[in-house]
Design a protein around this motif. Structure first.
Motif, PDB file in Angstrom:
ATOM      1  N   ASP A  12       0.838  -1.204   0.000  1.00  0.00           N
ATOM      2  CA  ASP A  12       0.000   0.000   0.000  1.00  0.00           C
ATOM      3  C   ASP A  12       0.873   1.256   0.000  1.00  0.00           C
ATOM      4  N   SER A  13       1.935   1.227   0.820  1.00  0.00           N
ATOM      5  CA  SER A  13       2.805   2.410   0.870  1.00  0.00           C
ATOM      6  C   SER A  13       3.554   2.566  -0.450  1.00  0.00           C
ATOM      7  N   ALA A  14       3.923   1.436  -1.074  1.00  0.00           N
ATOM      8  CA  ALA A  14       4.560   1.519  -2.388  1.00  0.00           C
ATOM      9  C   ALA A  14       3.580   2.087  -3.397  1.00  0.00           C
ATOM     10  N   GLU A  15       2.334   1.679  -3.281  1.00  0.00           N
ATOM     11  CA  GLU A  15       1.294   2.209  -4.173  1.00  0.00           C
ATOM     12  C   GLU A  15       1.101   3.700  -3.929  1.00  0.00           C
ATOM     13  N   VAL A  16       1.133   4.074  -2.621  1.00  0.00           N
ATOM     14  CA  VAL A  16       0.980   5.500  -2.277  1.00  0.00           C
ATOM     15  C   VAL A  16       2.169   6.280  -2.819  1.00  0.00           C
ATOM     16  N   GLU A  17       3.372   5.690  -2.662  1.00  0.00           N
ATOM     17  CA  GLU A  17       4.571   6.372  -3.167  1.00  0.00           C
ATOM     18  C   GLU A  17       4.496   6.529  -4.679  1.00  0.00           C
ATOM     19  N   ARG A  18       4.037   5.463  -5.351  1.00  0.00           N
ATOM     20  CA  ARG A  18       3.881   5.548  -6.813  1.00  0.00           C
ATOM     21  C   ARG A  18       2.876   6.629  -7.191  1.00  0.00           C
ATOM     22  N   LEU A  19       1.761   6.631  -6.453  1.00  0.00           N
ATOM     23  CA  LEU A  19       0.750   7.653  -6.736  1.00  0.00           C
ATOM     24  C   LEU A  19       1.285   9.047  -6.422  1.00  0.00           C
ATOM     25  N   ARG A  20       2.111   9.155  -5.382  1.00  0.00           N
ATOM     26  CA  ARG A  20       2.688  10.451  -5.016  1.00  0.00           C
ATOM     27  C   ARG A  20       3.611  10.933  -6.142  1.00  0.00           C
ATOM     28  N   ARG A  21       4.420  10.020  -6.687  1.00  0.00           N
ATOM     29  CA  ARG A  21       5.305  10.394  -7.793  1.00  0.00           C
ATOM     30  C   ARG A  21       4.493  10.813  -9.007  1.00  0.00           C
ATOM     31  N   GLU A  22       3.438  10.038  -9.275  1.00  0.00           N
ATOM     32  CA  GLU A  22       2.571  10.407 -10.401  1.00  0.00           C
ATOM     33  C   GLU A  22       1.955  11.768 -10.155  1.00  0.00           C
ATOM     34  N   ASN A  23       1.590  11.993  -8.896  1.00  0.00           N
ATOM     35  CA  ASN A  23       0.992  13.287  -8.534  1.00  0.00           C
ATOM     36  C   ASN A  23       2.017  14.397  -8.750  1.00  0.00           C
ATOM     37  N   GLN A  24       3.291  14.153  -8.362  1.00  0.00           N
ATOM     38  CA  GLN A  24       4.310  15.173  -8.564  1.00  0.00           C
ATOM     39  C   GLN A  24       4.520  15.435 -10.055  1.00  0.00           C
ATOM     40  N   VAL A  25       4.537  14.330 -10.822  1.00  0.00           N
ATOM     41  CA  VAL A  25       4.704  14.485 -12.275  1.00  0.00           C
ATOM     42  C   VAL A  25       3.542  15.278 -12.846  1.00  0.00           C
TER      43      VAL A  25
END
Length: 181
Positions: A132-145
């Motif tokens: 879940d945290s990896a998914e959140v981190e991925r989503l956070r990176r996508e959000n930053q992008v």
């Protein structure tokens, strides 16, 4: 020849027999006593001679030696039996200790299995959280992008496009917060 006069006293017949009877009894008792002494004395002398003979003395020494050896063997046997009883008691104690240790080991194994199951469940939970945290981190990176793209787009476009970019960002943030819960 002339007649010979015999002068003897006349005694009653009972008195004569009585004197002879007493003498006979005393003589019979004496002979009987002597006979008993001889009959008992001869075997006694024979026995004494035999008892003091070298063969008899050797036999007596052998008997005494056998008694001593027997006594020592009896003592050794008693000591061995005591040792055996002590060893049996130790064996019983050891067997009981082994049984207690086996029961304790079984209990420890069961407790260890339970702990392993708990830890496996915890690991599974942590793995899900990590995913879940990896998914959140991925989503956070996508959000930053996406934020970088939006920022690039905002600087190039007018104020209307900046208002239009805010709703997708709001949806993305709501999605992330839902995942965290």
């Amino acid at each position: 020849m002339a007649p010979i006069l015999y002068d003897y006293r006349k005694m009653p017949m009972d008195d004569i027999c009585k004197e002879d009877r007493d003498k006979c009894c005393k003589l019979a008792v004496g002979i009987l006593g002597l006979l008993v002494i001889v009959l008992l004395g001869v075997p006694l002398i024979f026995f004494i001679i035999k008892a003091n003979s070298e063969a008899c003395q050797d036999g007596l020494r052998a008997v005494m030696e056998c008694r001593n050896v027997t006594y020592l063997l009896q003592q050794e046997l008693a000591e061995a039996q005591r040792g055996f009883r002590d060893a049996e008691a130790q064996a019983v104690t050891c067997n009981q200790t082994v049984m207690d240790l086996m029961a304790s080991l079984d209990a420890e194994k069961a407790q260890g299995r339970k702990k392993v199951e708990e830890l496996e469940g915890e690991i599974t939970t942590l793995n899900h959280k990590l995913q879940d945290s990896a998914e959140v981190e991925r989503l956070r990176r996508e959000n930053q992008v996406l934020n970088v793209r939006i920022a690039d787009t905002n600087s190039a476009s007018s104020q209307d496009s900046s208002c239009a970019a805010e709703p997708p960002l709001l949806i993305l943030l709501l999605g992330l917060s839902a995942l965290l819960l």
